[in-house]
Design a protein around this motif. Structure first.
Motif, PDB file in Angstrom:
ATOM      1  N   ALA A 131       0.854  -1.185   0.000  1.00 15.68           N
ATOM      2  CA  ALA A 131       0.000   0.000   0.000  1.00 15.68           C
ATOM      3  C   ALA A 131       0.891   1.237   0.000  1.00 15.68           C
ATOM      4  O   ALA A 131       1.651   1.454   0.953  1.00 15.68           O
ATOM      5  CB  ALA A 131      -0.916   0.008   1.220  1.00 15.68           C
TER       6      ALA A 131
ATOM      7  N   ASN B 268      -4.666   3.301   5.511  1.00 17.41           N
ATOM      8  CA  ASN B 268      -5.182   2.162   4.746  1.00 17.41           C
ATOM      9  C   ASN B 268      -6.654   1.869   5.020  1.00 17.41           C
ATOM     10  O   ASN B 268      -7.161   0.818   4.614  1.00 17.41           O
ATOM     11  CB  ASN B 268      -4.356   0.907   5.053  1.00 17.41           C
ATOM     12  CG  ASN B 268      -2.924   1.026   4.570  1.00 17.41           C
ATOM     13  OD1 ASN B 268      -2.634   1.784   3.654  1.00 17.41           O
ATOM     14  ND2 ASN B 268      -2.023   0.270   5.193  1.00 17.41           N
TER      15      ASN B 268
ATOM     16  N   ARG C  77      -9.364   2.952   3.768  1.00 14.91           N
ATOM     17  CA  ARG C  77     -10.258   2.816   2.608  1.00 14.91           C
ATOM     18  C   ARG C  77     -10.328   1.379   2.098  1.00 14.91           C
ATOM     19  O   ARG C  77     -11.316   0.986   1.470  1.00 14.91           O
ATOM     20  CB  ARG C  77      -9.807   3.739   1.480  1.00 14.91           C
ATOM     21  CG  ARG C  77      -8.499   3.333   0.802  1.00 14.91           C
ATOM     22  CD  ARG C  77      -8.104   4.369  -0.239  1.00 14.91           C
ATOM     23  NE  ARG C  77      -6.943   3.983  -1.024  1.00 14.91           N
ATOM     24  CZ  ARG C  77      -5.684   4.156  -0.624  1.00 14.91           C
ATOM     25  NH1 ARG C  77      -5.444   4.710   0.563  1.00 14.91           N
ATOM     26  NH2 ARG C  77      -4.676   3.796  -1.405  1.00 14.91           N
ATOM     27  N   TYR C  78      -9.307   0.592   2.388  1.00 15.52           N
ATOM     28  CA  TYR C  78      -9.326  -0.795   1.924  1.00 15.52           C
ATOM     29  C   TYR C  78     -10.372  -1.630   2.662  1.00 15.52           C
ATOM     30  O   TYR C  78     -10.769  -2.687   2.179  1.00 15.52           O
ATOM     31  CB  TYR C  78      -7.944  -1.426   2.075  1.00 15.52           C
ATOM     32  CG  TYR C  78      -6.896  -0.741   1.236  1.00 15.52           C
ATOM     33  CD1 TYR C  78      -7.090  -0.544  -0.129  1.00 15.52           C
ATOM     34  CD2 TYR C  78      -5.712  -0.271   1.793  1.00 15.52           C
ATOM     35  CE1 TYR C  78      -6.146   0.096  -0.912  1.00 15.52           C
ATOM     36  CE2 TYR C  78      -4.761   0.367   1.016  1.00 15.52           C
ATOM     37  CZ  TYR C  78      -4.983   0.548  -0.329  1.00 15.52           C
ATOM     38  OH  TYR C  78      -4.043   1.185  -1.103  1.00 15.52           O
TER      39      TYR C  78
ATOM     40  N   MET D 290     -13.319  -1.251   0.415  1.00 21.38           N
ATOM     41  CA  MET D 290     -13.111  -2.021  -0.817  1.00 21.38           C
ATOM     42  C   MET D 290     -13.301  -3.511  -0.561  1.00 21.38           C
ATOM     43  O   MET D 290     -13.891  -4.222  -1.385  1.00 21.38           O
ATOM     44  CB  MET D 290     -11.703  -1.764  -1.359  1.00 21.38           C
ATOM     45  CG  MET D 290     -11.486  -0.369  -1.884  1.00 21.38           C
ATOM     46  SD  MET D 290      -9.834  -0.207  -2.609  1.00 21.38           S
ATOM     47  CE  MET D 290      -9.811   1.557  -2.965  1.00 21.38           C
ATOM     48  N   SER D 291     -12.820  -3.987   0.573  1.00 20.70           N
ATOM     49  CA  SER D 291     -12.965  -5.406   0.893  1.00 20.70           C
ATOM     50  C   SER D 291     -14.436  -5.776   1.078  1.00 20.70           C
ATOM     51  O   SER D 291     -14.871  -6.854   0.642  1.00 20.70           O
ATOM     52  CB  SER D 291     -12.183  -5.747   2.162  1.00 20.70           C
ATOM     53  OG  SER D 291     -10.796  -5.533   1.984  1.00 20.70           O
TER      54      SER D 291
ATOM     55  N   ASP E 236      -4.279  -8.358  -0.196  1.00 22.06           N
ATOM     56  CA  ASP E 236      -3.706  -7.496  -1.235  1.00 22.06           C
ATOM     57  C   ASP E 236      -4.795  -6.746  -2.005  1.00 22.06           C
ATOM     58  O   ASP E 236      -4.780  -6.705  -3.228  1.00 22.06           O
ATOM     59  CB  ASP E 236      -2.853  -8.325  -2.194  1.00 22.06           C
ATOM     60  CG  ASP E 236      -1.910  -7.439  -3.013  1.00 22.06           C
ATOM     61  OD1 ASP E 236      -1.262  -6.564  -2.422  1.00 22.06           O
ATOM     62  OD2 ASP E 236      -1.822  -7.640  -4.240  1.00 22.06           O
ATOM     63  N   VAL E 237      -5.739  -6.169  -1.283  1.00 22.40           N
ATOM     64  CA  VAL E 237      -6.746  -5.321  -1.931  1.00 22.40           C
ATOM     65  C   VAL E 237      -6.134  -3.934  -2.128  1.00 22.40           C
ATOM     66  O   VAL E 237      -6.066  -3.122  -1.213  1.00 22.40           O
ATOM     67  CB  VAL E 237      -8.028  -5.232  -1.082  1.00 22.40           C
ATOM     68  CG1 VAL E 237      -9.016  -4.257  -1.715  1.00 22.40           C
ATOM     69  CG2 VAL E 237      -8.676  -6.595  -0.964  1.00 22.40           C
ATOM     70  N   THR E 238      -5.652  -3.682  -3.326  1.00 19.27           N
ATOM     71  CA  THR E 238      -5.173  -2.343  -3.684  1.00 19.27           C
ATOM     72  C   THR E 238      -6.176  -1.719  -4.648  1.00 19.27           C
ATOM     73  O   THR E 238      -7.112  -2.375  -5.107  1.00 19.27           O
ATOM     74  CB  THR E 238      -3.788  -2.420  -4.357  1.00 19.27           C
ATOM     75  OG1 THR E 238      -3.923  -3.125  -5.603  1.00 19.27           O
ATOM     76  CG2 THR E 238      -2.781  -3.138  -3.474  1.00 19.27           C
ATOM     77  N   ASP E 239      -5.993  -0.445  -4.954  1.00 21.37           N
ATOM     78  CA  ASP E 239      -6.928   0.229  -5.848  1.00 21.37           C
ATOM     79  C   ASP E 239      -7.027  -0.486  -7.192  1.00 21.37           C
ATOM     80  O   ASP E 239      -8.124  -0.707  -7.724  1.00 21.37           O
ATOM     81  CB  ASP E 239      -6.483   1.680  -6.080  1.00 21.37           C
ATOM     82  CG  ASP E 239      -6.440   2.473  -4.791  1.00 21.37           C
ATOM     83  OD1 ASP E 239      -7.089   2.050  -3.821  1.00 21.37           O
ATOM     84  OD2 ASP E 239      -5.760   3.514  -4.759  1.00 21.37           O
TER      85      ASP E 239
ATOM     86  N   PHE F  56      -8.348  -4.200  -6.925  1.00 19.71           N
ATOM     87  CA  PHE F  56      -9.786  -4.109  -6.669  1.00 19.71           C
ATOM     88  C   PHE F  56     -10.537  -3.790  -7.960  1.00 19.71           C
ATOM     89  O   PHE F  56     -11.599  -4.355  -8.229  1.00 19.71           O
ATOM     90  CB  PHE F  56     -10.057  -3.025  -5.630  1.00 19.71           C
ATOM     91  CG  PHE F  56     -11.516  -2.701  -5.451  1.00 19.71           C
ATOM     92  CD1 PHE F  56     -12.328  -3.509  -4.682  1.00 19.71           C
ATOM     93  CD2 PHE F  56     -12.073  -1.591  -6.071  1.00 19.71           C
ATOM     94  CE1 PHE F  56     -13.679  -3.217  -4.528  1.00 19.71           C
ATOM     95  CE2 PHE F  56     -13.411  -1.286  -5.918  1.00 19.71           C
ATOM     96  CZ  PHE F  56     -14.219  -2.105  -5.141  1.00 19.71           C
TER      97      PHE F  56
END
Length: 222
Positions: A117, A145, A147-148, A151-152, A174-177, A180
């Motif tokens: 991240a 972090n 915001r993840y 997203m998750s 490993d949820v990155t922009d 995702f």
């Protein structure tokens, strides 16, 4: 007098012999002014088209082969290659920040392998260089972090209900922009192996970029 085509179509029903074609012909005649419009004919056409649509949809769902985990993984690798190249370039600057904070190339690479991240890592390196304590670093990383988490939650809705907790935890790691984005665009239910494929190239790209950023930072007069 005009010849009224479609008179044999029962009012409010379908011609058993002609099916959807009978209703379609009647609607065409109505648009040409040959047969007066009536609610029964419109209802018959609507019913017929709906039935045709649902049958075609069901056929597509039944006939479309389910992709294997290996195929999904290869697709993920293919879609993750541009992400990996972008990560490699961007992580150079992160490596320079790690070098200025006193990290070696190996330490910075391990940091990028375990915390993929950019904002969180920049926060870590900035706080370490400023002499911050462990709790400050931990809280700041959590905030950067946060915001993840959202997203998750969104990504979990793409998974099949029977997806196990192990797969869910690996995906969340490993949820990155970018990952995702490609995962949420996967058609239908998300196969975890598709995201694993993207992660398999994206994570090394980010870590190697950080590593070489530190190496270059040690060589250049920065």
């Amino acid at each position: 007098s005009r010849h009224l085509r479609g008179d044999s179509l029962p009012l409010g029903g379908r011609d058993p012999g002609r099916g959807h074609q009978g209703a379609g012909q009647r609607l065409q005649d109505q648009s040409e002014g040959l047969v007066p419009a009536d609610a029964g004919a419109c209802a018959a056409l609507t019913y017929g088209l709906k039935g045709l649509y649902h049958r075609e949809n069901r056929w597509e769902m039944e006939e479309k082969p389910v992709e294997s985990n290996q195929t999904c993984f290869r697709r993920g690798v293919r879609d993750g290659m541009p992400i990996a190249l972008g990560y490699f370039a961007v992580a150079f600057t992160l490596g320079i920040a790690a070098k200025n904070a006193g990290f070696s190339a190996l330490q910075a690479m391990v940091e990028s392998l375990t915390n993929n991240a950019s904002a969180g890592e920049y926060a870590v390196f900035s706080l370490v260089s400023a002499g911050a304590g462990y709790w400050e670093v931990a809280v700041m990383t959590l905030v950067a972090n946060a915001r993840y988490l959202l997203m998750s939650c969104a990504l979990s809705q793409k998974l099949a209900p029977e997806t196990g907790m192990g797969h869910r935890m690996l995906l969340a790691f490993d949820v990155t922009d970018e990952i995702f984005g490609v995962s949420i665009a996967f058609p239908g239910r998300l196969n975890p192996f598709y995201t694993y494929g993207a992660m398999a190239v994206a994570i090394p790209g980010w870590a190697l970029g950080t590593f070489f950023g530190v190496v270059v930072g040690n060589v250049l007069p920065l």
